[in-house]
Design an enzyme around this catalytic site. Structure first.
Site, PDB file in Angstrom:
ATOM      1  N   PHE A 119       0.878  -1.166   0.000  1.00 31.60           N
ATOM      2  CA  PHE A 119       0.000   0.000   0.000  1.00 31.60           C
ATOM      3  C   PHE A 119       0.923   1.225   0.000  1.00 31.60           C
ATOM      4  CE2 PHE A 119      -2.580   3.285   1.941  1.00 31.60           C
ATOM      5  CZ  PHE A 119      -3.799   3.108   1.320  1.00 31.60           C
ATOM      6  N   ASP A 171       2.512  -5.171   8.237  1.00 37.07           N
ATOM      7  CA  ASP A 171       1.301  -4.347   8.150  1.00 37.07           C
ATOM      8  C   ASP A 171       0.119  -5.307   8.005  1.00 37.07           C
ATOM      9  OD1 ASP A 171      -0.901  -2.923   7.133  1.00 37.07           O
ATOM     10  OD2 ASP A 171       0.357  -1.483   6.068  1.00 37.07           O
ATOM     11  N   TYR A 182     -10.382   0.033  11.059  1.00 38.23           N
ATOM     12  CA  TYR A 182     -11.647   0.420  10.405  1.00 38.23           C
ATOM     13  C   TYR A 182     -12.068  -0.529   9.287  1.00 38.23           C
ATOM     14  CZ  TYR A 182      -8.038   2.962   7.725  1.00 38.23           C
ATOM     15  OH  TYR A 182      -6.897   3.304   7.052  1.00 38.23           O
ATOM     16  N   LYS A 183     -11.279  -1.566   9.035  1.00 41.16           N
ATOM     17  CA  LYS A 183     -11.675  -2.515   7.987  1.00 41.16           C
ATOM     18  C   LYS A 183     -12.395  -3.697   8.651  1.00 41.16           C
ATOM     19  CE  LYS A 183      -7.578  -1.248   5.276  1.00 41.16           C
ATOM     20  NZ  LYS A 183      -8.119  -0.373   4.241  1.00 41.16           N
ATOM     21  N   ARG A 242     -12.628  -4.544  -6.504  1.00 44.48           N
ATOM     22  CA  ARG A 242     -12.320  -5.269  -5.266  1.00 44.48           C
ATOM     23  C   ARG A 242     -13.609  -5.607  -4.531  1.00 44.48           C
ATOM     24  NH1 ARG A 242      -8.277  -2.673  -1.144  1.00 44.48           N
ATOM     25  NH2 ARG A 242     -10.119  -1.364  -0.872  1.00 44.48           N
TER      26      ARG A 242
HETATM   27  C1  PLP Z   1      -2.219  -2.014   3.891  1.00 42.95           C
HETATM   28  C2  PLP Z   1      -2.459  -0.615   4.335  1.00 42.95           C
HETATM   29  N1  PLP Z   1      -1.497   0.047   4.988  1.00 42.95           N
HETATM   30  C3  PLP Z   1      -1.668   1.317   5.404  1.00 42.95           C
HETATM   31  C4  PLP Z   1      -2.841   1.998   5.164  1.00 42.95           C
HETATM   32  C5  PLP Z   1      -2.959   3.436   5.583  1.00 42.95           C
HETATM   33  O1  PLP Z   1      -3.689   3.584   6.719  1.00 42.95           O
HETATM   34  P1  PLP Z   1      -4.025   5.017   7.330  1.00 42.95           P
HETATM   35  O2  PLP Z   1      -4.593   5.844   6.226  1.00 42.95           O
HETATM   36  O3  PLP Z   1      -5.081   4.719   8.336  1.00 42.95           O
HETATM   37  O4  PLP Z   1      -2.797   5.601   7.881  1.00 42.95           O
HETATM   38  C6  PLP Z   1      -3.882   1.346   4.496  1.00 42.95           C
HETATM   39  C7  PLP Z   1      -5.149   2.034   4.258  1.00 42.95           C
HETATM   40  O5  PLP Z   1      -6.078   1.537   3.668  1.00 42.95           O
HETATM   41  C8  PLP Z   1      -3.680   0.014   4.066  1.00 42.95           C
HETATM   42  O6  PLP Z   1      -4.620  -0.653   3.398  1.00 42.95           O
END
Ligand code: PLP
Length: 397
Positions: free
Chosen positions: A129, A198, A223-224, A372
């Site tokens: 990500f 992560d 939040y997921k 998705r």
């Molecule tokens: C795999 C992954 N890492 C990091 C993040 C970023 O998270 P945040 O915006 O809450 O910092 C996301 C957000 O969807 C994500 O899917």
């Protein structure tokens, strides 16, 4: 009635987790976007009413003690812990995932280089990500390391005595591919480096086994699949035996050994609180705490079994309804390599998703051409899955 519709009915009737759907606020739509924003747990609005009106409105400052606000980051961390296979006392909730990636990765480099053995490279998941990649770039500049993007499967071959830390995504946010956390963590350790995972797309959808697999540091959002609400705080796991050496790049008064001592010198707190920074976002934090009650009596193994059955059934329905060659699945067919989402590549995916949503099937679109669909076993059923595939086929036609 089609054979798939009656199969869906049978599967729903046999589903041990089906009753959990009543713990959420849902409507007629098929909600397959819990991998982006989980649905609202029914207990949250009432709890927020109490938090805002009584705890804040009436008790005011007393709530830091009397309503347990001050200790919420560790208390809620301990509530998340069993879902990711961690014993209590190792997870603290607060800040965003992005901020926790920064804390964890810089601390990982400091852990690896603490003995002065010249490690100078950070490996980052090349398919990560984006935020993790950006932060890894900055962490590398700050720590004097070079940054090398590597596909997760290539990590074992890329490790060397120069590697300080490796930052990996457990499940690929785009394709839904699940990476080999035990194997990759062991390889990182064999090279003498520190592993940071992560867990945004795995926590709450499948067993993670942080303690069992000796993961060093991990971060994730809530939040997921944990349904904590938009922008709910993230969490940071620091394995117990590393906590004394965890040197946060964001030491704040909340992570001080004596936060109310107001001392000018910094002395880090022991244990999980060392991962804190400043005043926690109490409203979001307590919404998350109420949201986590949906997990009472639920086993993550049962959730994983249903998740795989849902994604299997979705792939089967798509193959049956959608003409061959119209969509291509980017999600691995093999169970050990699959998270809890299915990603389908197709032409005009952005428009297709808009029309799907208008027809009551909510997934999301990731550029350039990916649809998705996230499957949250706590509230998605097999009839939802069949309907989603059928509406997709109608939309594509
Ligand atoms: C795999 C992954 N890492 C990091 C993040 C970023 O998270 P945040 O915006 O809450 O910092 C996301 C957000 O969807 C994500 O899917």
């Amino acid at each position: 009635m089609s054979e798939l519709i009656s199969r869906a009915q049978e599967l729903d009737a046999a589903d041990q987790l089906a009753a959990l759907r009543a713990r959420f606020v849902l409507d007629e739509a098929v909600y397959l976007d819990g991998n982006s924003l989980g649905a609202l747990p029914a207990a949250v609005p009432g709890r927020m009413q109490d938090v805002v009106r009584r705890q804040w409105g009436s008790l005011r400052i007393r709530s830091w003690d009397e309503s347990g606000w001050w200790t919420a980051p560790e208390r809620i961390g301990d509530r998340i812990a069993p879902l990711v296979g961690a014993a209590p006392g190792q997870i603290v909730v607060g800040d965003s995932t992005s901020v926790n990636v920064f804390k964890a990765l810089v601390a990982a480099v400091r852990l690896a280089t603490g003995s002065g053995d010249g490690r100078e490279e950070i490996l980052v998941d090349a398919t990560t990500f984006p935020t993790d990649g950006y932060i890894a770039g900055s962490a590398a500049r700050m720590t004097g390391c070079t940054l090398r993007p590597v596909a997760p499967a290539e990590v074992p071959g890329a490790l060397s005595g120069r590697t300080a830390a490796v930052l990996l995504n457990h499940v690929d946010y785009r394709t839904g591919r699940l990476h080999d956390l035990p194997g990759l963590t062991a390889a990182v350790h064999d090279a003498g480096a520190v592993a940071v995972w992560d867990l945004c797309h795995s926590a709450g959808a499948l067993p993670v086994g942080l303690d069992e697999h000796g993961v060093d540091l991990a971060v994730g959002c809530t939040y997921k699949y944990l349904n904590g609400g938009p922008g709910s705080p993230a969490y940071l796991y620091v394995r117990r035996d590393l906590q004394d050496r965890f040197d946060s790049p964001l030491p704040g008064w909340n992570s001080h050994a004596e936060p109310f001592g107001m001392r000018t010198d910094y002395e880090p707190a022991a244990g999980a609180p060392r991962g804190r920074v400043g005043t926690p976002d109490i409203l979001s934090m307590l919404a998350l705490e109420a949201a986590l009650e949906v997990w009472d009596g639920v086993s993550i193994e049962a959730v994983r079994a249903k998740s795989l059955a849902l994604t299997d059934f979705f792939l089967e329905c798509v193959a049956a309804y959608v003409p061959e060659g119209t969509v291509e699945s980017l999600t691995p067919a093999a169970h050990p390599e699959r998270g809890s989402q299915v990603a389908l590549r197709c032409t005009g995916a952005g428009d297709v998703m808009k029309r799907l949503i208008a027809s009551g099937v909510v997934g999301d679109f990731r550029p350039p051409d990916v649809l998705r669909f996230g499957f949250t076993p706590l509230y998605v059923g097999f009839a939802d899955v069949e309907r989603a595939a059928r509406v997709l086929a109608e939309t594509l036609a």
